[in-house]
Design a protein around this motif. Structure first.
Motif, PDB file in Angstrom:
ATOM      1  N   ASN A  20       0.829  -1.194   0.000  1.00 23.23           N
ATOM      2  CA  ASN A  20       0.000   0.000   0.000  1.00 23.23           C
ATOM      3  C   ASN A  20       0.867   1.249   0.000  1.00 23.23           C
ATOM      4  O   ASN A  20       0.887   2.015   0.938  1.00 23.23           O
ATOM      5  N   HIS A  23       3.743   3.303  -5.246  1.00 21.43           N
ATOM      6  CA  HIS A  23       3.948   2.463  -6.431  1.00 21.43           C
ATOM      7  C   HIS A  23       2.739   1.569  -6.672  1.00 21.43           C
ATOM      8  O   HIS A  23       2.289   1.403  -7.797  1.00 21.43           O
ATOM      9  N   PHE A  25      -0.221   2.198  -5.739  1.00 20.85           N
ATOM     10  CA  PHE A  25      -1.312   3.066  -6.183  1.00 20.85           C
ATOM     11  C   PHE A  25      -1.190   3.367  -7.673  1.00 20.85           C
ATOM     12  O   PHE A  25      -2.181   3.373  -8.396  1.00 20.85           O
ATOM     13  N   ARG A  26       0.035   3.577  -8.127  1.00 24.09           N
ATOM     14  CA  ARG A  26       0.230   3.809  -9.552  1.00 24.09           C
ATOM     15  C   ARG A  26      -0.244   2.608 -10.386  1.00 24.09           C
ATOM     16  O   ARG A  26      -0.887   2.765 -11.410  1.00 24.09           O
ATOM     17  N   LEU A  27       0.029   1.423  -9.885  1.00 21.67           N
ATOM     18  CA  LEU A  27      -0.434   0.223 -10.588  1.00 21.67           C
ATOM     19  C   LEU A  27      -1.960   0.209 -10.659  1.00 21.67           C
ATOM     20  O   LEU A  27      -2.538  -0.103 -11.701  1.00 21.67           O
ATOM     21  N   HIS A  47      15.726 -13.277 -13.099  1.00 22.21           N
ATOM     22  CA  HIS A  47      14.677 -12.478 -12.472  1.00 22.21           C
ATOM     23  C   HIS A  47      14.693 -11.007 -12.885  1.00 22.21           C
ATOM     24  O   HIS A  47      14.482 -10.121 -12.062  1.00 22.21           O
ATOM     25  N   GLY A  48      14.971 -10.777 -14.145  1.00 18.79           N
ATOM     26  CA  GLY A  48      14.880  -9.428 -14.703  1.00 18.79           C
ATOM     27  C   GLY A  48      13.420  -9.060 -14.888  1.00 18.79           C
ATOM     28  O   GLY A  48      12.541  -9.789 -14.448  1.00 18.79           O
ATOM     29  N   PRO A  49      13.159  -7.924 -15.516  1.00 15.97           N
ATOM     30  CA  PRO A  49      11.772  -7.487 -15.654  1.00 15.97           C
ATOM     31  C   PRO A  49      10.913  -8.452 -16.476  1.00 15.97           C
ATOM     32  O   PRO A  49      11.435  -9.278 -17.224  1.00 15.97           O
ATOM     33  N   MET A  50       9.605  -8.379 -16.300  1.00 16.19           N
ATOM     34  CA  MET A  50       8.703  -9.208 -17.078  1.00 16.19           C
ATOM     35  C   MET A  50       7.659  -8.340 -17.767  1.00 16.19           C
ATOM     36  O   MET A  50       7.325  -7.260 -17.296  1.00 16.19           O
ATOM     37  N   GLU A  51       7.202  -8.847 -18.920  1.00 18.77           N
ATOM     38  CA  GLU A  51       6.233  -8.103 -19.702  1.00 18.77           C
ATOM     39  C   GLU A  51       4.857  -8.707 -19.506  1.00 18.77           C
ATOM     40  O   GLU A  51       4.707  -9.922 -19.595  1.00 18.77           O
ATOM     41  N   PHE A  59       2.873  -3.795 -20.332  1.00 21.90           N
ATOM     42  CA  PHE A  59       3.711  -3.145 -19.326  1.00 21.90           C
ATOM     43  C   PHE A  59       4.871  -4.029 -18.939  1.00 21.90           C
ATOM     44  O   PHE A  59       4.742  -5.248 -18.894  1.00 21.90           O
ATOM     45  N   ALA A  60       5.988  -3.398 -18.639  1.00 25.39           N
ATOM     46  CA  ALA A  60       7.114  -4.134 -18.083  1.00 25.39           C
ATOM     47  C   ALA A  60       7.186  -3.812 -16.595  1.00 25.39           C
ATOM     48  O   ALA A  60       7.054  -2.657 -16.193  1.00 25.39           O
ATOM     49  N   ARG A  62       9.188  -4.965 -12.726  1.00 28.04           N
ATOM     50  CA  ARG A  62      10.285  -5.705 -12.125  1.00 28.04           C
ATOM     51  C   ARG A  62       9.748  -6.959 -11.450  1.00 28.04           C
ATOM     52  O   ARG A  62       8.623  -6.975 -10.949  1.00 28.04           O
ATOM     53  N   ASP A  65       8.428  -6.464  -7.948  1.00 32.01           N
ATOM     54  CA  ASP A  65       7.141  -5.785  -7.864  1.00 32.01           C
ATOM     55  C   ASP A  65       6.014  -6.695  -8.320  1.00 32.01           C
ATOM     56  O   ASP A  65       4.915  -6.673  -7.768  1.00 32.01           O
TER      57      ASP A  65
END
Lengths: 74, 577
Positions: A20, A23, A25-27, A47-51, A59-60, A62, A65
């Protein structure tokens, strides 16, 4: 299960974001609200970013996250 | 006069519409990539304001703050709310927030060419249900472009009552309000089509993505510095030499005094042409940067760089300003506004100093080919080395919390040449402006002071330069003219070469710099304090002004130290052979 546990190409419904802060909230503002369908398009090594695909856009995120997003397989 | 603001999500095409709206008279100055500041244009009775893209009225990054505070403070006659039709729901979320503020909205559904009739029907249904006036527009096929102004003129504000917007709504937490808006959006039927990201299978492939990434960067370097660039530059230089000699001849013919001709030809003209001939290289670099961006690959680079950059507690978004830094540090520093907060900005700004800008192209491509071959590889190595230095310094900082990374992946697009042309034109203007102001002035003064003699041996320039020349001798620059050029380079890096050309002549450089001192010279130029304009922007954009000074001085000391170690160490090694 967590968003990170999905396999490539699998879809699920978002349950909640287990955090909460600003970040999270942005999602929410980008449409990551409960009962929204999300599809995992791609993971990367170490474990790099995922799409992921949501509401027609990509969206990509991390890995760390994405692991905060609780989902249910459709 | 009607005040009209263009508001929409990032990458919804506001800037390209703004270009259309202001096409005839308006001035459009933009850095490649994100709109990071207000831009305005006056046309007839309209005053258009282009604002940085936002996802919502709760600002998240620095550039979003500019937009939200503008919308809340300035009285507006109309908000042109631009929604990318391919991501309608997210764009409409922002429209709802704007409607809650009772702003007069006109909706422009952009990217009309990418929508099918079913999607259009869905969109029209939602907009009509909310009594919103709208227009479908495509800047690619020009559909609707010409109707925008007419629609604005005929616009009449109708207040719309949103069903969820009750008195209790305002008492909810911002998270709950957000959920309520999406519940409302989801109450309308909407067919979602996936955007085109098929090429990600190649460009984001787990194994091939990085080799491809490096391959693309190497190719850009090779074309800019190794083949196409130097070839074009050669052509230009030959043309300029012809011009110079024909001007000289005609000046002699008219009977102008010899010393004046010398000042003009050997001073000003020589200085300007030595820098001007690099125009093709600089243009090529900007051309490739804009291709990367427009095609959608830049966003993928961000994705690929996120993991590597996370080791330096940065995130993938930091890559974009750094890449812009290859063009010019000034827009790069501004582009850091796209980052989440001031703290991450202040981590990236010093890193920009380690990225060699296009002005340094002039220095590297003049000096490197005299000593090293193949020169493009050496230049690539220099660029890499400097980026490494920056990262090592960052690594020494104490590690703070992990950053959050969220990035929208745009669809792959074929770059529109017109867009690229606009950008190149702007960059070309910037470059010429710099050449004609800084290089002109410095060449003129330089030639003058070099010819004013204090006594028979010593010129004014030499006597002044010798005041600080002793500082540079340990770095291997035994000739005072080199030291002078370096000091001059603080104002604009291009002047390093114009002054060397006037004072020594580029063809004679090899006589005053040994290969070792040339290498030390290149390292010094690579690392030392950025140009005056960059220093000013750094001062503006850093939160603590003290810190800006500290950074700039640190940069000079670092360059000095590295050159000193390399030169003295090199001498020591050579003494063994």
């Amino acid at each position: 299960m967590k968003l990170t546990e999905l396999k490539k190409g699998q879809s699920a419904f978002i349950q909640e974001i287990k955090k909460n802060d600003e970040h999270a909230f942005r999602l929410l503002e980008l449409g990551f609200v409960s009962n929204t369908k999300i599809t995992l398009l791609r993971k990367s090594l170490f474990h790099g970013p995922m799409e992921c695909l949501i509401r027609g856009y990509v969206f990509a995120l991390r890995y760390q996250d994405a692991s905060l997003i609780e989902v249910k397989l459709c | 006069m009607l005040n009209i603001a263009l508001v929409g999500n990032p990458n919804s095409g506001k800037t390209s519409l703004f270009n259309h709206l202001s096409h005839e008279k308006g001035h459009v100055g933009n850095y490649p990539g994100v709109t990071i500041d207000l831009k305005e244009t006056f046309k007839e009775d309209f005053h258009f304001i282009d604002l940085p893209g936002i996802y919502s009225l709760y600002p998240y990054s620095e550039d979003e703050k500019i937009t939200t505070s503008f919308l809340k403070e300035k009285p507006l006659d109309l908000v042109l709310n631009i929604i990318d039709g391919t991501s309608f729901q997210r764009g409409f979320y922002l429209s709802l927030e704007l409607m809650e503020l009772n702003l007069p909205l006109f909706i422009i559904i952009h990217m009309e060419d990418l929508l099918n009739s079913r999607e259009k029907e869905d969109i029209e249904y939602i907009l009509k249900a909310n009594h919103l006036p709208y227009l479908f527009v495509s800047s690619k096929t020009k559909v609707g472009i010409n109707q925008i102004e007419k629609s604005i003129k005929n616009y009449q504000y109708k207040k719309c009552q949103l069903p969820y917007f009750t008195t209790t709504f305002l008492t909810l937490s911002k998270e709950d309000r957000c959920k309520k808006r999406y519940t409302y959006i989801d109450s309308f039927p909407f067919e979602k089509k996936k955007i085109k990201t098929d090429l990600d299978a190649i460009f984001l492939h787990p194994f091939f993505a990085y080799p491809l990434f490096i391959g693309i960067l190497v190719l850009i370097f090779y074309l800019t510095f190794g083949s196409l660039g130097p070839w074009l530059q050669d052509l230009l230089t030959k043309g300029l030499e012809l011009l110079s000699s024909s001007i000289e001849n005609s000046l002699i013919d008219i009977g102008i005094k010899e010393s004046l001709i010398q000042l003009f030809i050997q001073g000003i003209f020589k200085g300007i042409t030595s820098v001007f001939s690099f125009l093709p290289l600089v243009m090529l670099l900007f051309f490739f940067l804009s291709l990367l961006e427009d095609s959608g690959y830049l966003a993928r680079m961000t994705y690929l760089m996120d993991k590597p950059l996370s080791y330096f507690s940065l995130n993938g978004r930091a890559f974009m300003p750094l890449l812009l830094g290859f063009g010019c540090s000034v827009p790069a520093i501004y582009a850091t506004r796209n980052l989440l907060n001031q703290k991450s900005r202040e981590k990236v700004i010093p890193l920009v100093f380690f990225i060699s800008c296009s002005a340094k192209i002039v220095v590297f491509s003049s000096i490197v080919p005299l000593y090293f071959s193949p020169s493009w590889l050496m230049i690539f190595f220099l660029y890499l080395l400097s980026a490494l230095f920056g990262l090592i310094i960052l690594k020494f900082k104490k590690k703070d919390e992990e950053e959050f990374f969220l990035m929208e992946m745009p669809s792959y697009k074929l770059p529109i040449l017109k867009n690229t042309y606009y950008l190149m034109k702007d960059k070309c203007k910037d470059f010429l402006k710099k050449v004609f102001i800084f290089v002109f002035l410095s060449s003129f003064l330089l030639y003058l002071f070099d010819h004013i003699k204090i006594n028979e041996e010593l010129s004014l320039l030499e006597s002044v330069s010798k005041l600080f020349h002793f500082l540079f001798i340990p770095l291997g620059f035994t000739d005072w003219r080199i030291s002078y050029a370096l000091i001059n380079g603080f104002f604009a890096k291009e002047t390093i070469i114009s002054s060397l050309d006037i004072l020594i002549g580029l063809e004679n450089i090899k006589g005053v710099l040994s290969p070792l001192s040339a290498f030390s010279f290149l390292l010094f130029v690579l690392l030392y304090t950025p140009c005056l304009s960059t220093c000013i922007v750094t001062y503006q954009e850093m939160g603590l002004k003290r810190k800006a000074f500290y950074l700039l001085i640190r940069q000079f000391l670092l360059a000095y130290l590295v050159s000193l170690i390399v030169y003295q160490g090199g001498l020591w090694l050579i003494s063994f052979f």
